[in-house]
Design a protein around this motif. Structure first.
Motif, PDB file in Angstrom:
ATOM      1  N   ARG A 103     -21.837  74.038  58.962  1.00 12.40           N
ATOM      2  CA  ARG A 103     -22.351  73.557  57.670  1.00 12.40           C
ATOM      3  C   ARG A 103     -23.159  72.283  57.862  1.00 12.40           C
ATOM      4  NH1 ARG A 103     -18.277  72.333  53.545  1.00 12.40           N
ATOM      5  NH2 ARG A 103     -16.882  71.797  55.248  1.00 12.40           N
ATOM      6  N   ARG A 104     -24.428  72.335  57.502  1.00 13.16           N
ATOM      7  CA  ARG A 104     -25.309  71.193  57.704  1.00 13.16           C
ATOM      8  C   ARG A 104     -24.795  69.944  56.980  1.00 13.16           C
ATOM      9  NH1 ARG A 104     -30.475  70.803  59.409  1.00 13.16           N
ATOM     10  NH2 ARG A 104     -30.674  73.075  59.421  1.00 13.16           N
ATOM     11  N   GLU A 105     -24.221  70.138  55.765  1.00  8.25           N
ATOM     12  CA  GLU A 105     -23.782  68.983  54.980  1.00  8.25           C
ATOM     13  C   GLU A 105     -22.493  68.368  55.528  1.00  8.25           C
ATOM     14  OE1 GLU A 105     -22.030  72.683  53.062  1.00  8.25           O
ATOM     15  OE2 GLU A 105     -23.898  72.059  54.059  1.00  8.25           O
ATOM     16  N   ALA A 106     -21.793  69.093  56.396  1.00 12.12           N
ATOM     17  CA  ALA A 106     -20.550  68.559  56.973  1.00 12.12           C
ATOM     18  C   ALA A 106     -20.565  68.735  58.494  1.00 12.12           C
ATOM     19  CB  ALA A 106     -19.338  69.256  56.367  1.00 12.12           C
ATOM     20  N   TYR A 107     -21.748  68.523  59.069  1.00  4.23           N
ATOM     21  CA  TYR A 107     -21.934  68.739  60.511  1.00  4.23           C
ATOM     22  C   TYR A 107     -21.263  67.622  61.300  1.00  4.23           C
ATOM     23  CZ  TYR A 107     -24.349  69.593  64.940  1.00  4.23           C
ATOM     24  OH  TYR A 107     -24.641  69.844  66.258  1.00  4.23           O
ATOM     25  N   PHE A 108     -20.218  68.005  62.048  1.00  2.00           N
ATOM     26  CA  PHE A 108     -19.542  67.008  62.882  1.00  2.00           C
ATOM     27  C   PHE A 108     -18.886  67.724  64.075  1.00  2.00           C
ATOM     28  CE2 PHE A 108     -16.192  64.065  64.208  1.00  2.00           C
ATOM     29  CZ  PHE A 108     -16.927  62.895  64.287  1.00  2.00           C
ATOM     30  N   PRO A 109     -19.632  67.908  65.165  1.00  2.50           N
ATOM     31  CA  PRO A 109     -19.094  68.606  66.336  1.00  2.50           C
ATOM     32  C   PRO A 109     -17.806  67.962  66.819  1.00  2.50           C
ATOM     33  CG  PRO A 109     -21.444  68.230  66.584  1.00  2.50           C
ATOM     34  CD  PRO A 109     -21.008  67.439  65.390  1.00  2.50           C
ATOM     35  N   SER A 110     -16.823  68.782  67.121  1.00  3.02           N
ATOM     36  CA  SER A 110     -15.520  68.287  67.566  1.00  3.02           C
ATOM     37  C   SER A 110     -15.415  68.308  69.086  1.00  3.02           C
ATOM     38  CB  SER A 110     -14.404  69.137  66.968  1.00  3.02           C
ATOM     39  OG  SER A 110     -13.169  68.858  67.601  1.00  3.02           O
ATOM     40  N   PRO A 111     -15.441  67.150  69.745  1.00  2.00           N
ATOM     41  CA  PRO A 111     -15.264  67.131  71.212  1.00  2.00           C
ATOM     42  C   PRO A 111     -13.925  67.734  71.625  1.00  2.00           C
ATOM     43  CG  PRO A 111     -16.059  65.010  70.423  1.00  2.00           C
ATOM     44  CD  PRO A 111     -15.665  65.805  69.212  1.00  2.00           C
ATOM     45  N   ALA A 112     -12.880  67.513  70.807  1.00  2.00           N
ATOM     46  CA  ALA A 112     -11.557  68.046  71.138  1.00  2.00           C
ATOM     47  C   ALA A 112     -11.556  69.567  71.131  1.00  2.00           C
ATOM     48  CB  ALA A 112     -10.515  67.523  70.144  1.00  2.00           C
ATOM     49  N   GLY A 113     -12.379  70.167  70.263  1.00  2.00           N
ATOM     50  CA  GLY A 113     -12.481  71.609  70.224  1.00  2.00           C
ATOM     51  C   GLY A 113     -13.410  72.154  71.296  1.00  2.00           C
ATOM     52  N   PHE A 114     -14.515  71.436  71.524  1.00  2.00           N
ATOM     53  CA  PHE A 114     -15.516  71.901  72.485  1.00  2.00           C
ATOM     54  C   PHE A 114     -14.954  72.020  73.902  1.00  2.00           C
ATOM     55  CE2 PHE A 114     -18.915  70.984  75.563  1.00  2.00           C
ATOM     56  CZ  PHE A 114     -19.761  72.057  75.291  1.00  2.00           C
ATOM     57  N   VAL A 115     -14.055  71.115  74.288  1.00  2.00           N
ATOM     58  CA  VAL A 115     -13.547  71.092  75.655  1.00  2.00           C
ATOM     59  C   VAL A 115     -12.801  72.376  76.011  1.00  2.00           C
ATOM     60  CG1 VAL A 115     -11.297  70.033  75.179  1.00  2.00           C
ATOM     61  CG2 VAL A 115     -12.440  69.573  77.353  1.00  2.00           C
ATOM     62  N   TYR A 116     -12.334  73.127  75.012  1.00  2.00           N
ATOM     63  CA  TYR A 116     -11.581  74.357  75.279  1.00  2.00           C
ATOM     64  C   TYR A 116     -12.414  75.627  75.070  1.00  2.00           C
ATOM     65  CZ  TYR A 116      -7.370  71.587  75.738  1.00  2.00           C
ATOM     66  OH  TYR A 116      -6.431  70.685  76.182  1.00  2.00           O
ATOM     67  N   THR A 117     -13.741  75.484  74.973  1.00  2.00           N
ATOM     68  CA  THR A 117     -14.579  76.656  74.732  1.00  2.00           C
ATOM     69  C   THR A 117     -14.991  77.350  76.030  1.00  2.00           C
ATOM     70  OG1 THR A 117     -16.521  75.221  74.563  1.00  2.00           O
ATOM     71  CG2 THR A 117     -15.429  75.866  72.497  1.00  2.00           C
TER      72      THR A 117
END
Length: 205
Positions: A103-117
């Motif tokens: 969602r562009r209006e709530a764009y906030f990439p999660s580093p904690a989530g990305f590390v497990y992708t």
């Protein structure tokens, strides 16, 4: 030298089997994550990083704790390795990370989530916990193929010069939990030799 399955564990929602026998049944309420937390508490484990892991890593970590319970986690294991398989890869973590960026209006990439992708993050978590320094790999298959899996495990042990291998099917997505892991060693006595037929009969279908 013949490879032997020394121990095996199976984890499904609400239940854990060790060497084909029921070891833990949980009737508590909650989702898959709640169940894995109850398993962690039942083990009386003390590893705070567990609570930061994704669902796949928690499942693999817990199953490996049981299989490696007789091994010193502080002792480096140069001749040990890890090979896991599944069909959903890291989709559970991928989906949760996607929610933080869609969602562009709530764009906030999660580093904690990305590390497990990546699915092989779980092999790293287990290797760090037990200081396993040999070959590690994660294969994504359409479905469990025990013939192909047994061939890969045997070849990995031979080509990498391993004497010990944590291996098997490890799937976690949403409310799906399906761990079918084994501790394999070359030679000696065990539950059975490592082959496709035995792998198929080790676990509750």
């Amino acid at each position: 030298m013949e490879i032997q399955v020394k121990k095996c564990i199976q984890i499904r929602p609400g239940k854990v089997w060790l060497n084909g026998k029921a070891a833990l049944t949980s009737t508590g309420k909650g989702d898959a994550r709640d169940f894995l937390t109850r398993v962690y508490q039942w083990l009386e484990a003390d590893y705070r990083k567990f609570f930061k892991m994704d669902l796949l890593s928690k499942l693999g970590w817990l199953a490996s704790e049981w299989l490696m319970e007789e091994s010193d986690p502080e002792q480096p294991k140069e001749d040990a390795g890890i090979v896991f398989f599944n069909s959903f890869s890291s989709l559970d973590s991928d989906s949760r990370f996607q929610e933080t960026i869609q969602r562009r209006e709530a764009y906030f990439p999660s580093p904690a989530g990305f590390v497990y992708t990546l699915p092989n993050i779980v092999t790293g978590e287990v290797a760090i916990r037990h200081r396993i320094r040999g070959e590690t790999a994660f294969y994504v298959l359409p479905r469990p193929d025990y013939r192909w899996m047994a061939a890969i495990l045997s070849d990995t042990m031979a080509s990498a010069g391993l004497h010990c291998l944590l291996a098997g099917w490890l799937e976690a997505y949403d409310e799906l939990l399906d761990a079918r892991l084994m501790l394999c060693r070359d030679g000696g006595d065990g539950l059975c030799p490592l082959n496709a037929r035995n792998m198929e009969h080790l676990f509750i279908n």
